[in-house]
Design a protein around this motif. Structure first.
Motif, short mmCIF file in Angstrom:
data_model
loop_
_atom_site.label_atom_id
_atom_site.label_comp_id
_atom_site.label_asym_id
_atom_site.label_seq_id
_atom_site.Cartn_x
_atom_site.Cartn_y
_atom_site.Cartn_z
N ILE A 90 0.84 -1.21 0.00
CA ILE A 90 0.00 0.00 0.00
C ILE A 90 0.87 1.26 0.00
O ILE A 90 0.60 2.23 -0.72
N LEU A 104 -2.03 -1.21 -11.82
CA LEU A 104 -3.10 -1.92 -11.11
C LEU A 104 -4.43 -1.82 -11.83
O LEU A 104 -5.20 -2.79 -11.86
N LEU A 144 -7.62 -2.17 -2.66
CA LEU A 144 -7.35 -2.89 -3.90
C LEU A 144 -8.54 -2.86 -4.84
O LEU A 144 -8.38 -2.73 -6.06
N ARG A 145 -9.74 -2.98 -4.30
CA ARG A 145 -10.94 -2.99 -5.14
C ARG A 145 -11.17 -1.68 -5.87
O ARG A 145 -11.80 -1.66 -6.93
N VAL A 148 -8.22 -2.35 -8.83
CA VAL A 148 -8.15 -3.59 -9.61
C VAL A 148 -9.55 -4.15 -9.82
O VAL A 148 -10.38 -4.13 -8.91
#
Length: 210
Positions: A90, A104, A144-145, A148
């Motif tokens: 991160i 990403l 992340l969501r 990605v």
């Protein structure tokens, strides 16, 4: 006029760009060791683990007897904890923002499966660690969501008060565009170099003041 050599050169460049624009599938698996399998067009190969080279057997010398040398104990390599890896990931995305985010956003995860059996010295420590890991994973997964595209997810995290050590298994089916990844990597390299130049300028300015 454009010569035949320039036309061939441009054709080769366009062909390379076309190949790089085609998606690459990567199967990443972690079960005590990392395994990376790649599928591109009609080709399939394994990157990690690589092929082990056979060690050549040394023939002992008869004339001179060598004294056995004392082997120095090797320093154990520092293993990073899963929490350190997630925090480092991160932090790296924030540090190299545009390039890292471009890479990403180019990734599509068709399947993500995770299994984490949490263990600690006693039941109280295991419960505390379980809460901390769940909070960390919720933060990381939400982060992340946003970047990605993840299609199917199956994650299981639970405390085991009897287990002596933790067990982590991860399986990810990833698709990415190599051309976009290369452009993102170049942007990261440019940001890294610019940070180094800025730090060097700060150091020189401090020396000049003193």
């Amino acid at each position: 006029m454009v010569t035949a050599g320039w036309l061939i050169f441009l054709g080769i460049i366009l062909f390379i760009i076309l190949l790089l624009a085609l998606p690459v599938h990567v199967i990443a698996e972690w079960n005590e060791k990392l395994t990376l399998r790649v599928r591109y067009l009609f080709f399939k190969f394994t990157i990690i683990p690589g092929k082990e080279k056979e060690k050549k057997k040394k023939t002992p010398k008869k004339e001179k007897e060598e004294k056995p040398t004392e082997e120095k104990p090797k320093k154990p390599k520092k293993k990073h904890t899963p929490e350190e890896i997630i925090d480092g990931f991160i932090d790296a995305v924030h540090r190299y923002g545009p390039g890292a985010k471009q890479i990403l956003r180019n990734i599509r995860v068709h399947r993500l499966e995770g299994y984490w059996q949490i263990a600690a010295e006693d039941a109280a420590a295991c419960a505390i660690r379980y809460g901390r890991i769940c909070a960390l994973l919720n933060t990381a997964f939400g982060f992340l969501r946003n970047l990605v595209k993840i299609e199917k997810t199956k994650l299981r995290v639970y405390p085991d008060f009897i287990a002596e050590k933790e067990e982590i298994r991860v399986l990810a089916d990833i698709e990415a565009n190599p051309l976009v990844a290369i452009i993102g990597a170049l942007r990261i390299a440019f940001a890294f170099l610019s940070n180094i130049i800025k730090e060097q300028k700060k150091e020189t300015s401090k020396k000049e003041r003193t």
